[in-house]
Design an enzyme around this catalytic site. Structure first.
Site, PDB file in Angstrom:
ATOM      1  N   ARG A 201       0.877  -1.180   0.000  1.00  0.00           N
ATOM      2  CA  ARG A 201       0.000   0.000   0.000  1.00  0.00           C
ATOM      3  C   ARG A 201       0.904   1.216   0.000  1.00  0.00           C
ATOM      4  O   ARG A 201       1.812   1.333   0.827  1.00  0.00           O
ATOM      5  CB  ARG A 201      -0.878  -0.031   1.258  1.00  0.00           C
ATOM      6  CG  ARG A 201      -1.760   1.197   1.453  1.00  0.00           C
ATOM      7  CD  ARG A 201      -2.803   1.273   0.347  1.00  0.00           C
ATOM      8  NE  ARG A 201      -3.925   2.128   0.692  1.00  0.00           N
ATOM      9  CZ  ARG A 201      -3.910   3.450   0.652  1.00  0.00           C
ATOM     10  NH1 ARG A 201      -2.811   4.093   0.312  1.00  0.00           N
ATOM     11  NH2 ARG A 201      -4.982   4.132   0.956  1.00  0.00           N
TER      12      ARG A 201
ATOM     13  N   GLU B 143     -11.448   4.162  -5.660  1.00  0.00           N
ATOM     14  CA  GLU B 143     -11.550   2.713  -5.863  1.00  0.00           C
ATOM     15  C   GLU B 143     -11.957   2.390  -7.297  1.00  0.00           C
ATOM     16  O   GLU B 143     -12.697   3.135  -7.927  1.00  0.00           O
ATOM     17  CB  GLU B 143     -12.578   2.108  -4.906  1.00  0.00           C
ATOM     18  CG  GLU B 143     -12.208   2.246  -3.442  1.00  0.00           C
ATOM     19  CD  GLU B 143     -10.924   1.540  -3.072  1.00  0.00           C
ATOM     20  OE1 GLU B 143     -10.608   0.487  -3.655  1.00  0.00           O
ATOM     21  OE2 GLU B 143     -10.211   2.068  -2.196  1.00  0.00           O
TER      22      GLU B 143
ATOM     23  N   ARG C 151      -1.022  -5.259   4.636  1.00  0.00           N
ATOM     24  CA  ARG C 151      -0.243  -4.825   3.474  1.00  0.00           C
ATOM     25  C   ARG C 151       1.011  -4.102   3.952  1.00  0.00           C
ATOM     26  O   ARG C 151       0.999  -3.379   4.937  1.00  0.00           O
ATOM     27  CB  ARG C 151      -1.068  -3.873   2.598  1.00  0.00           C
ATOM     28  CG  ARG C 151      -2.274  -4.512   1.965  1.00  0.00           C
ATOM     29  CD  ARG C 151      -3.102  -3.522   1.209  1.00  0.00           C
ATOM     30  NE  ARG C 151      -3.681  -2.533   2.115  1.00  0.00           N
ATOM     31  CZ  ARG C 151      -4.610  -1.652   1.770  1.00  0.00           C
ATOM     32  NH1 ARG C 151      -5.064  -1.617   0.542  1.00  0.00           N
ATOM     33  NH2 ARG C 151      -5.087  -0.787   2.648  1.00  0.00           N
TER      34      ARG C 151
END
Length: 179
Positions: free
Chosen positions: A74, A82, A122
């Site tokens: 990330r 998104e 992440r």
């Protein structure tokens, strides 16, 4: 979660590069040599390690090979619209922009900030292109992502905040296309 957006004056804004703009908008022109110098003249720090891009998930998440292992990464300091779970305005464009900056197979430089992982597991990293451009600064300055600062990972918050201020003023990317 805390969000910073620096209103930044001319000096910081001028260091943020040339903007990609929404159709019908004029790109902000900055002093010669600024855009070519990369994000605020910052290349990766000496401690940055190497990684290879395996896949771009969306506008702020990649899968990379780091130290022989595949890791979901990330990008620190940004939030892109998104494009897969839901379809936000400018999400597809943000994903395409990250694919152009960090295409599959590209060798990049990465460095962590203070917290190594997010709550989804992440890896949190700052990423530079092979030619030394801070990927998040390019995404923000072109209007493909917003600044999202989550302390203590604030190493490049001022750079990203200044880039967002310039993008907002110019109506670049999502700032001109999404209401």
């Amino acid at each position: 979660m805390r969000r910073w957006a620096l209103a930044g004056g001319g000096a910081l804004a001028a260091l943020c590069g040339v903007l990609a703009t929404a159709p019908g908008r004029t790109a902000a022109r900055l002093p010669e040599g600024v855009a070519e110098s990369g994000a605020v003249g910052l290349g990766p720090p000496p401690e940055a390690g190497g990684a290879r891009v395996l896949r771009v998930v969306d506008g702020d998440t990649l899968v990379m090979r780091i130290g022989g292992r595949s890791r979901r990464v990330r990008l620190i300091g940004v939030d892109a619209p998104e494009s897969w779970a839901r379809h936000d305005c400018f999400g597809v464009e943000a994903s395409r922009a990250l694919r152009r900056l960090a295409p599959v197979g590209a060798e990049v430089r990465v460095v962590a900030d203070r917290e190594p992982y997010d709550h989804f597991g992440r890896r949190l990293l700052h990423v530079w292109t092979g030619n030394g451009r801070l990927v998040t600064a390019d995404l923000v300055r072109s209007g493909f992502a917003r600044t999202l600062v989550i302390p203590p990972n604030t190493r490049y918050a001022a750079v990203l905040g200044a880039a967002e201020a310039v993008a907002r003023r110019a109506g670049a990317g999502l700032w001109g296309a999404c209401r």
